[in-house]
Write an enzyme that holds these catalytic residues in place. Structure first.
Site, PDB file in Angstrom:
ATOM      1  N   ILE A  18       1.124  -0.706   0.147  1.00  0.00           N
ATOM      2  CA  ILE A  18       0.212   0.025   0.225  1.00  0.00           C
ATOM      3  C   ILE A  18       1.039   1.465  -0.257  1.00  0.00           C
ATOM      4  CG2 ILE A  18      -1.968   1.171   1.046  1.00  0.00           C
ATOM      5  CD1 ILE A  18      -2.749  -1.882   2.033  1.00  0.00           C
ATOM      6  N   ASP A  64      14.498   0.499  10.835  1.00  0.00           N
ATOM      7  CA  ASP A  64      13.357  -0.134  11.485  1.00  0.00           C
ATOM      8  C   ASP A  64      12.144   1.308  12.284  1.00  0.00           C
ATOM      9  OD1 ASP A  64      11.725  -1.029  13.711  1.00  0.00           O
ATOM     10  OD2 ASP A  64      13.074  -3.005  12.947  1.00  0.00           O
ATOM     11  N   SER A 130      -7.532  -1.131  10.520  1.00  0.00           N
ATOM     12  CA  SER A 130      -7.748  -2.393   9.405  1.00  0.00           C
ATOM     13  C   SER A 130      -9.711  -2.555  10.088  1.00  0.00           C
ATOM     14  CB  SER A 130      -7.239  -3.809   9.146  1.00  0.00           C
ATOM     15  OG  SER A 130      -7.987  -4.954   9.656  1.00  0.00           O
ATOM     16  N   THR A 132     -10.439  -5.370  10.557  1.00  0.00           N
ATOM     17  CA  THR A 132     -10.163  -6.510  11.607  1.00  0.00           C
ATOM     18  C   THR A 132     -10.386  -6.566  12.460  1.00  0.00           C
ATOM     19  OG1 THR A 132      -8.380  -8.306  11.726  1.00  0.00           O
ATOM     20  CG2 THR A 132      -7.733  -5.929  12.201  1.00  0.00           C
ATOM     21  N   TYR A 154      -2.817 -10.060  15.473  1.00  0.00           N
ATOM     22  CA  TYR A 154      -2.646  -8.565  15.035  1.00  0.00           C
ATOM     23  C   TYR A 154      -3.804  -6.826  14.760  1.00  0.00           C
ATOM     24  CZ  TYR A 154      -3.397  -6.462  10.556  1.00  0.00           C
ATOM     25  OH  TYR A 154      -3.351  -5.255  10.045  1.00  0.00           O
ATOM     26  N   LYS A 158      -3.713  -3.413  16.492  1.00  0.00           N
ATOM     27  CA  LYS A 158      -4.803  -2.596  15.823  1.00  0.00           C
ATOM     28  C   LYS A 158      -5.350  -1.219  16.560  1.00  0.00           C
ATOM     29  CE  LYS A 158      -3.275  -2.785  11.259  1.00  0.00           C
ATOM     30  NZ  LYS A 158      -1.744  -1.715  11.253  1.00  0.00           N
ATOM     31  N   ARG A 236     -16.462 -10.550   1.517  1.00  0.00           N
ATOM     32  CA  ARG A 236     -15.739  -8.805   1.715  1.00  0.00           C
ATOM     33  C   ARG A 236     -15.764  -8.047   0.499  1.00  0.00           C
ATOM     34  NH1 ARG A 236     -15.566 -11.855   4.951  1.00  0.00           N
ATOM     35  NH2 ARG A 236     -13.872 -13.494   6.079  1.00  0.00           N
TER      36      ARG A 236
HETATM   37  P1  NAD Z   1       3.240  -4.668   3.364  1.00  0.00           P
HETATM   38  O1  NAD Z   1       4.020  -5.436   4.181  1.00  0.00           O
HETATM   39  O2  NAD Z   1       3.589  -4.263   1.890  1.00  0.00           O
HETATM   40  O3  NAD Z   1       3.725  -2.970   3.762  1.00  0.00           O
HETATM   41  C1  NAD Z   1       4.253  -3.113   5.051  1.00  0.00           C
HETATM   42  C2  NAD Z   1       5.709  -2.367   5.034  1.00  0.00           C
HETATM   43  O4  NAD Z   1       6.746  -1.845   6.717  1.00  0.00           O
HETATM   44  C3  NAD Z   1       7.158  -3.441   4.197  1.00  0.00           C
HETATM   45  O5  NAD Z   1       7.496  -2.468   3.265  1.00  0.00           O
HETATM   46  C4  NAD Z   1       7.559  -3.592   5.537  1.00  0.00           C
HETATM   47  O6  NAD Z   1       9.193  -3.691   5.087  1.00  0.00           O
HETATM   48  C5  NAD Z   1       7.849  -2.843   6.606  1.00  0.00           C
HETATM   49  N1  NAD Z   1       7.659  -2.436   7.893  1.00  0.00           N
HETATM   50  C6  NAD Z   1       7.887  -4.099   8.390  1.00  0.00           C
HETATM   51  N2  NAD Z   1       8.015  -3.393  10.087  1.00  0.00           N
HETATM   52  C7  NAD Z   1       8.646  -2.809  10.062  1.00  0.00           C
HETATM   53  C8  NAD Z   1       9.632  -2.218  10.903  1.00  0.00           C
HETATM   54  N3  NAD Z   1       9.884  -2.127  12.361  1.00  0.00           N
HETATM   55  N4  NAD Z   1      10.098  -0.279  10.761  1.00  0.00           N
HETATM   56  C9  NAD Z   1      10.111  -0.520   9.227  1.00  0.00           C
HETATM   57  N5  NAD Z   1       9.192  -1.031   8.251  1.00  0.00           N
HETATM   58  C10 NAD Z   1       8.821  -1.963   8.628  1.00  0.00           C
HETATM   59  O7  NAD Z   1       1.883  -4.687   3.588  1.00  0.00           O
HETATM   60  P2  NAD Z   1       0.715  -3.611   3.735  1.00  0.00           P
HETATM   61  O8  NAD Z   1      -0.237  -4.222   2.750  1.00  0.00           O
HETATM   62  O9  NAD Z   1       1.107  -2.647   2.307  1.00  0.00           O
HETATM   63  O10 NAD Z   1       0.196  -3.118   5.042  1.00  0.00           O
HETATM   64  C11 NAD Z   1       0.154  -1.171   5.001  1.00  0.00           C
HETATM   65  C12 NAD Z   1      -0.085  -1.165   6.550  1.00  0.00           C
HETATM   66  O11 NAD Z   1      -2.011  -1.624   6.319  1.00  0.00           O
HETATM   67  C13 NAD Z   1      -0.438  -2.442   8.153  1.00  0.00           C
HETATM   68  O12 NAD Z   1       0.405  -1.857   9.142  1.00  0.00           O
HETATM   69  C14 NAD Z   1      -1.259  -3.293   7.462  1.00  0.00           C
HETATM   70  O13 NAD Z   1      -1.586  -3.832   8.883  1.00  0.00           O
HETATM   71  C15 NAD Z   1      -2.289  -2.866   7.058  1.00  0.00           C
HETATM   72  N6  NAD Z   1      -3.156  -2.737   6.458  1.00  0.00           N
HETATM   73  C16 NAD Z   1      -3.090  -3.618   5.610  1.00  0.00           C
HETATM   74  C17 NAD Z   1      -4.338  -3.976   4.939  1.00  0.00           C
HETATM   75  C18 NAD Z   1      -4.275  -4.955   3.443  1.00  0.00           C
HETATM   76  O14 NAD Z   1      -5.318  -6.313   3.419  1.00  0.00           O
HETATM   77  N7  NAD Z   1      -3.237  -5.628   3.164  1.00  0.00           N
HETATM   78  C19 NAD Z   1      -5.349  -4.508   5.445  1.00  0.00           C
HETATM   79  C20 NAD Z   1      -5.744  -3.519   6.595  1.00  0.00           C
HETATM   80  C21 NAD Z   1      -4.312  -3.009   6.848  1.00  0.00           C
HETATM   81  N1  UFG Z   2     -10.247 -17.421   1.119  1.00  0.00           N
HETATM   82  C1  UFG Z   2     -10.124 -18.440   0.667  1.00  0.00           C
HETATM   83  N2  UFG Z   2      -9.113 -18.870   0.633  1.00  0.00           N
HETATM   84  C2  UFG Z   2      -7.817 -18.568  -0.170  1.00  0.00           C
HETATM   85  C3  UFG Z   2      -7.583 -17.374   0.809  1.00  0.00           C
HETATM   86  C4  UFG Z   2      -8.814 -16.600   1.071  1.00  0.00           C
HETATM   87  O1  UFG Z   2     -11.104 -18.992   0.235  1.00  0.00           O
HETATM   88  O2  UFG Z   2      -6.027 -19.246  -0.091  1.00  0.00           O
HETATM   89  C5  UFG Z   2     -11.169 -16.331   1.420  1.00  0.00           C
HETATM   90  C6  UFG Z   2     -11.704 -16.385   3.289  1.00  0.00           C
HETATM   91  O3  UFG Z   2     -11.993 -16.564   3.905  1.00  0.00           O
HETATM   92  C7  UFG Z   2     -11.796 -15.149   2.620  1.00  0.00           C
HETATM   93  C8  UFG Z   2     -12.103 -13.957   1.886  1.00  0.00           C
HETATM   94  O4  UFG Z   2     -11.071 -15.491   0.424  1.00  0.00           O
HETATM   95  O5  UFG Z   2     -13.691 -15.050   3.046  1.00  0.00           O
HETATM   96  C9  UFG Z   2     -12.018 -12.876   1.665  1.00  0.00           C
HETATM   97  O6  UFG Z   2      -9.836 -13.381   2.461  1.00  0.00           O
HETATM   98  P1  UFG Z   2      -8.556 -12.134   2.983  1.00  0.00           P
HETATM   99  O7  UFG Z   2      -7.630 -13.593   3.543  1.00  0.00           O
HETATM  100  O8  UFG Z   2      -7.779 -12.366   1.712  1.00  0.00           O
HETATM  101  O9  UFG Z   2      -8.744 -11.715   3.423  1.00  0.00           O
HETATM  102  P2  UFG Z   2      -9.955 -11.273   5.297  1.00  0.00           P
HETATM  103  O10 UFG Z   2     -11.161 -10.095   4.693  1.00  0.00           O
HETATM  104  O11 UFG Z   2      -9.576 -12.391   5.399  1.00  0.00           O
HETATM  105  O12 UFG Z   2      -8.510 -10.628   5.953  1.00  0.00           O
HETATM  106  C10 UFG Z   2      -7.971  -9.080   5.345  1.00  0.00           C
HETATM  107  C11 UFG Z   2      -6.360  -9.387   5.927  1.00  0.00           C
HETATM  108  C12 UFG Z   2      -6.705  -9.121   7.326  1.00  0.00           C
HETATM  109  C13 UFG Z   2      -7.730  -7.674   7.376  1.00  0.00           C
HETATM  110  C14 UFG Z   2      -8.471  -7.951   6.814  1.00  0.00           C
HETATM  111  C15 UFG Z   2     -10.003  -6.668   7.245  1.00  0.00           C
HETATM  112  O13 UFG Z   2      -5.677 -10.839   5.682  1.00  0.00           O
HETATM  113  O14 UFG Z   2      -5.767  -8.535   8.266  1.00  0.00           O
HETATM  114  O15 UFG Z   2      -8.897  -8.062   5.181  1.00  0.00           O
HETATM  115  O16 UFG Z   2      -8.515  -5.849   6.659  1.00  0.00           O
HETATM  116  F1  UFG Z   2      -7.214  -7.561   8.976  1.00  0.00           F
END
Ligand code: NAD
Ligand code: UFG
Length: 343
Positions: A18, A64, A130, A132, A154, A158, A236
């Site tokens: 992201i 970090d 999130s 979540t 996790y 958050k 979702r």
């Molecule tokens: P990502 O893992 O691709 O990006 C996170 C980045 O943070 C990575 O580049 C990683 O190297 C860096 N990082 C991790 N620990 C670190 C540390 N200690 N110091 C410095 N850098 C560090 O994940 P993303 O999908 O881009 O998610 C970004 C944010 O959004 C996260 O906080 C995640 O929890 C939140 N989020 C993501 C999702 C999703 O589904 N992708 C959903 C809800 C919330």
């Molecule tokens: N699913 C499958 N097969 C897979 C992966 C997922 O059937 O291999 C299904 C899951 O059961 C769910 C849907 O696809 O019904 C979406 O699953 P994701 O894992 O893609 O997403 P979630 O909503 O379960 O979780 C994600 C992130 C969480 C975050 C949440 C809300 O993984 O960290 O979205 O933001 F908290």
């Protein structure tokens, strides 16, 4: 010497999925960008791609977020107008196995960050929360006042950060804090040059489907088809990562008006099932996605989709891209780079 610009933004985790899309939007809207990332879950090639896409440069600091020395140095060197805080760990299963690591990076990391921000009098922060935090929601759609109830480390990390930031704002209402609760970010930049690049087996549906389509994996496991949803599979609210990044720009504008702590859902308001996602990806890629139905995954909600009206009304933001576009863009990235940034 401190930089002059009032529009320099610190993006923690900016090399990640992201964060890299966010950097594109920031650079394209005239911001200067400094990324702090330890590359624990990303590749610096994402930032080179960001520079190619935008034809602009950014500053990258490898480090970090828990490293006070690096943070102090960063805030002494730059005059940040705001921090967008993406850095963190995000795998639910891993958080159950390594809870202390998750609390350390996600909670302690944020404490270190806000400490450094306060010392530098930089008090504008957008935090990646999130959906979540809503746990297994009882009512759809999910609004910001729906009860919170995290069900794994996790999610709790958050929620803890949200609470820390609320307390911080209560203690000093000159802060400007935005808590953005993302639903399910998917898709990729339209250039096909950046996208989601999981290091291990993908936990999430879309990157898994995409790796099946490109031939890296044989088939998808569908986690349950006996939910109380129209086709029995989980529903979702998938949101295009570029729409999500644009929501952050709107959140920054909202914070610029007055000090506040604001909470917004970032979702489309539409729910799609696992089967809808498979079918849409097959159309976008022209590839068959073999799948088998297996047991439900522990901790999964049947249905989760946002009520996005608050973000619409207060931020003037609304997601634009539909599921077809999310799949088309994800496929462009995946087919250009079948092995992600390792290619
Ligand atoms: P990502 O893992 O691709 O990006 C996170 C980045 O943070 C990575 O580049 C990683 O190297 C860096 N990082 C991790 N620990 C670190 C540390 N200690 N110091 C410095 N850098 C560090 O994940 P993303 O999908 O881009 O998610 C970004 C944010 O959004 C996260 O906080 C995640 O929890 C939140 N989020 C993501 C999702 C999703 O589904 N992708 C959903 C809800 C919330
Ligand atoms: N699913 C499958 N097969 C897979 C992966 C997922 O059937 O291999 C299904 C899951 O059961 C769910 C849907 O696809 O019904 C979406 O699953 P994701 O894992 O893609 O997403 P979630 O909503 O379960 O979780 C994600 C992130 C969480 C975050 C949440 C809300 O993984 O960290 O979205 O933001 F908290």
């Amino acid at each position: 010497m401190k930089g002059n610009s009032q529009k320099t933004i610190l993006v923690t985790g900016g090399a990640g999925y992201i964060g890299s899309h966010m950097c594109v939007e920031l650079l394209q809207t005239g911001h200067q960008v400094v990324v702090l990332d330890d590359l624990s879950n990303s590749n610096p090639k994402s930032l080179q791609a960001v520079e190619r896409i935008t034809q602009k440069t950014l500053t990258f600091v490898e480090g970090d977020i828990r490293d006070t020395r690096i943070l102090t140095n960063l805030f002494e060197t730059h005059n940040f107008s705001a921090v967008l805080h993406f850095a963190g760990l995000k795998a639910v299963g891993e958080s159950v196995e390594h809870p202390v690591q998750y609390y350390d990076v996600n909670v302690n990391g944020t404490l270190k960050l806000v400490d450094a921000m306060a010392a530098a009098a930089c008090k504008t922060l957008v935090f990646s929360s999130s959906a979540t935090v809503y746990g297994i929601p009882e009512q759809m759609p999910i609004s910001e006042c729906s009860p919170t109830a995290a069900i794994n480390p996790y999610g709790r990390s958050k929620l803890m950060v949200e609470e820390v930031l609320r307390d911080l704002y209560a203690s000093d209402p000159t802060w400007r804090i935005s808590l953005l609760r993302y639903f399910n970010p998917v898709g990729a930049h339209a250039s096909g040059e950046i996208g989601e690049d999981p290091h291990d087996v993908p936990n999430n549906l879309m990157p898994f489907i995409s790796q099946v389509a490109v031939g890296r994996r044989d088939q998808l496991n569908v986690f349950g088809d006996d939910y109380g949803t129209p086709d029995g599979t989980g529903v979702r609210d998938y949101i295009h990562v570029v729409d999500l990044a644009k929501g952050h720009l709107k959140a920054l504008q909202h914070l610029a008006d007055t000090p506040k702590l604001a909470i917004h859902n970032l979702g489309t308001g539409n729910g799609y099932s696992v089967m809808d996602a498979i079918n849409a990806f097959e159309r976008a890629s022209g590839r068959k996605i073999p799948y088998q139905v297996v047991e439900r995954r522990a901790g999964d909600a049947a249905t989760s989709y946002a009520d996005p009206r608050k973000a619409n009304q207060e931020l003037g933001w609304q997601a634009e891209y539909d599921l077809e576009r999310m799949c088309a863009d994800a496929w462009r990235w995946q087919s250009n780079y079948p092995n992600g940034f390792r290619d």
